[in-house]
Motif scaffolding. Structure first.
Motif, PDB file in Angstrom:
ATOM      1  N   GLY A 129      -8.542  -3.803   0.662  1.00 43.35           N
ATOM      2  CA  GLY A 129      -8.131  -4.126  -0.697  1.00 43.35           C
ATOM      3  C   GLY A 129      -6.654  -3.865  -0.925  1.00 43.35           C
ATOM      4  O   GLY A 129      -5.955  -4.647  -1.580  1.00 43.35           O
ATOM      5  N   GLU A 130      -6.161  -2.772  -0.389  1.00 46.34           N
ATOM      6  CA  GLU A 130      -4.738  -2.443  -0.523  1.00 46.34           C
ATOM      7  C   GLU A 130      -3.874  -3.469   0.216  1.00 46.34           C
ATOM      8  O   GLU A 130      -2.803  -3.839  -0.258  1.00 46.34           O
ATOM      9  CB  GLU A 130      -4.454  -1.038   0.005  1.00 46.34           C
ATOM     10  CG  GLU A 130      -5.038   0.069  -0.849  1.00 46.34           C
ATOM     11  CD  GLU A 130      -4.425   0.152  -2.233  1.00 46.34           C
ATOM     12  OE1 GLU A 130      -3.240  -0.189  -2.404  1.00 46.34           O
ATOM     13  OE2 GLU A 130      -5.143   0.554  -3.163  1.00 46.34           O
ATOM     14  N   LYS A 131      -4.356  -3.935   1.362  1.00 43.92           N
ATOM     15  CA  LYS A 131      -3.606  -4.944   2.117  1.00 43.92           C
ATOM     16  C   LYS A 131      -3.538  -6.261   1.347  1.00 43.92           C
ATOM     17  O   LYS A 131      -2.506  -6.939   1.356  1.00 43.92           O
ATOM     18  CB  LYS A 131      -4.229  -5.156   3.500  1.00 43.92           C
ATOM     19  CG  LYS A 131      -3.978  -3.991   4.433  1.00 43.92           C
ATOM     20  CD  LYS A 131      -4.615  -4.212   5.785  1.00 43.92           C
ATOM     21  CE  LYS A 131      -4.391  -2.997   6.676  1.00 43.92           C
ATOM     22  NZ  LYS A 131      -5.025  -3.156   7.976  1.00 43.92           N
ATOM     23  N   VAL A 132      -4.625  -6.602   0.658  1.00 45.72           N
ATOM     24  CA  VAL A 132      -4.629  -7.824  -0.159  1.00 45.72           C
ATOM     25  C   VAL A 132      -3.625  -7.678  -1.297  1.00 45.72           C
ATOM     26  O   VAL A 132      -2.855  -8.604  -1.579  1.00 45.72           O
ATOM     27  CB  VAL A 132      -6.047  -8.120  -0.699  1.00 45.72           C
ATOM     28  CG1 VAL A 132      -6.013  -9.202  -1.755  1.00 45.72           C
ATOM     29  CG2 VAL A 132      -6.978  -8.511   0.443  1.00 45.72           C
ATOM     30  N   LYS A 133      -3.609  -6.525  -1.949  1.00 52.71           N
ATOM     31  CA  LYS A 133      -2.645  -6.277  -3.026  1.00 52.71           C
ATOM     32  C   LYS A 133      -1.225  -6.420  -2.503  1.00 52.71           C
ATOM     33  O   LYS A 133      -0.378  -7.021  -3.171  1.00 52.71           O
ATOM     34  CB  LYS A 133      -2.838  -4.870  -3.600  1.00 52.71           C
ATOM     35  CG  LYS A 133      -4.035  -4.692  -4.467  1.00 52.71           C
ATOM     36  CD  LYS A 133      -4.047  -3.264  -5.000  1.00 52.71           C
ATOM     37  CE  LYS A 133      -5.358  -2.875  -5.595  1.00 52.71           C
ATOM     38  NZ  LYS A 133      -5.366  -1.464  -6.003  1.00 52.71           N
ATOM     39  N   ASP A 134      -0.968  -5.847  -1.327  1.00 52.34           N
ATOM     40  CA  ASP A 134       0.374  -5.931  -0.738  1.00 52.34           C
ATOM     41  C   ASP A 134       0.752  -7.371  -0.453  1.00 52.34           C
ATOM     42  O   ASP A 134       1.916  -7.763  -0.623  1.00 52.34           O
ATOM     43  CB  ASP A 134       0.452  -5.103   0.549  1.00 52.34           C
ATOM     44  CG  ASP A 134       0.455  -3.604   0.291  1.00 52.34           C
ATOM     45  OD1 ASP A 134       0.664  -3.202  -0.881  1.00 52.34           O
ATOM     46  OD2 ASP A 134       0.269  -2.837   1.244  1.00 52.34           O
TER      47      ASP A 134
ATOM     48  N   PHE B 227      -0.068 -10.028  -2.064  1.00 59.12           N
ATOM     49  CA  PHE B 227       0.275 -10.729  -3.299  1.00 59.12           C
ATOM     50  C   PHE B 227       1.573 -10.225  -3.920  1.00 59.12           C
ATOM     51  O   PHE B 227       2.167 -10.898  -4.739  1.00 59.12           O
ATOM     52  CB  PHE B 227      -0.869 -10.640  -4.315  1.00 59.12           C
ATOM     53  CG  PHE B 227      -1.982 -11.583  -4.003  1.00 59.12           C
ATOM     54  CD1 PHE B 227      -1.839 -12.944  -4.243  1.00 59.12           C
ATOM     55  CD2 PHE B 227      -3.176 -11.129  -3.461  1.00 59.12           C
ATOM     56  CE1 PHE B 227      -2.877 -13.828  -3.955  1.00 59.12           C
ATOM     57  CE2 PHE B 227      -4.205 -12.004  -3.172  1.00 59.12           C
ATOM     58  CZ  PHE B 227      -4.062 -13.347  -3.413  1.00 59.12           C
ATOM     59  N   LYS B 228       2.013  -9.038  -3.525  1.00 58.50           N
ATOM     60  CA  LYS B 228       3.261  -8.498  -4.041  1.00 58.50           C
ATOM     61  C   LYS B 228       4.478  -9.165  -3.403  1.00 58.50           C
ATOM     62  O   LYS B 228       5.551  -9.137  -3.947  1.00 58.50           O
ATOM     63  CB  LYS B 228       3.338  -6.988  -3.810  1.00 58.50           C
ATOM     64  CG  LYS B 228       2.419  -6.201  -4.715  1.00 58.50           C
ATOM     65  CD  LYS B 228       2.563  -4.712  -4.484  1.00 58.50           C
ATOM     66  CE  LYS B 228       1.604  -3.925  -5.346  1.00 58.50           C
ATOM     67  NZ  LYS B 228       1.709  -2.495  -5.082  1.00 58.50           N
TER      68      LYS B 228
ATOM     69  N   MET C 105       0.861  -1.166   0.000  1.00 53.24           N
ATOM     70  CA  MET C 105       0.000   0.000   0.000  1.00 53.24           C
ATOM     71  C   MET C 105       0.902   1.221   0.000  1.00 53.24           C
ATOM     72  O   MET C 105       1.784   1.337   0.823  1.00 53.24           O
ATOM     73  CB  MET C 105      -0.891  -0.042   1.244  1.00 53.24           C
ATOM     74  CG  MET C 105      -1.737   1.185   1.423  1.00 53.24           C
ATOM     75  SD  MET C 105      -2.651   1.210   2.972  1.00 53.24           S
ATOM     76  CE  MET C 105      -3.873  -0.029   2.705  1.00 53.24           C
TER      77      MET C 105
ATOM     78  N   LYS D  24     -11.381  -0.043   1.186  1.00 52.79           N
ATOM     79  CA  LYS D  24     -10.222   0.336   0.374  1.00 52.79           C
ATOM     80  C   LYS D  24      -8.930  -0.097   1.062  1.00 52.79           C
ATOM     81  O   LYS D  24      -8.009  -0.601   0.419  1.00 52.79           O
ATOM     82  CB  LYS D  24     -10.192   1.849   0.139  1.00 52.79           C
ATOM     83  CG  LYS D  24     -11.240   2.334  -0.833  1.00 52.79           C
ATOM     84  CD  LYS D  24     -11.159   3.835  -0.978  1.00 52.79           C
ATOM     85  CE  LYS D  24     -12.263   4.408  -1.818  1.00 52.79           C
ATOM     86  NZ  LYS D  24     -12.182   5.879  -1.891  1.00 52.79           N
TER      87      LYS D  24
END
Length: 57
Positions: free
Chosen positions: A48-53, A55-56, A1, A45
């Motif tokens: 969602g940003e934590k989920v993206k992080d 997977f990164k 994030m 939101k």
């Protein structure tokens, strides 16, 4: 994030809390509801940003 996204989401959450508090103080149901919606959107939101992080990594 990213830091700016995190800050923007936190600002939106705080605005929602403030709007809800004003609605509580003035007995304005519309502002109470809008404040809760703003808080929920900010929390979603952030999630969602934590989920993206996650997977990164």
């Amino acid at each position: 994030m990213s830091t700016s996204d995190k800050a923007d989401n936190k600002i939106e959450e705080v605005k929602g809390k403030a709007k809800e508090a004003v609605g509580d103080a003035t007995d304005n149901e519309q502002w109470q509801a809008e404040g809760k919606v703003d808080q929920t959107k900010a929390n979603l939101k952030q999630a969602g940003e934590k989920v993206k992080d996650a997977f990164k990594k």
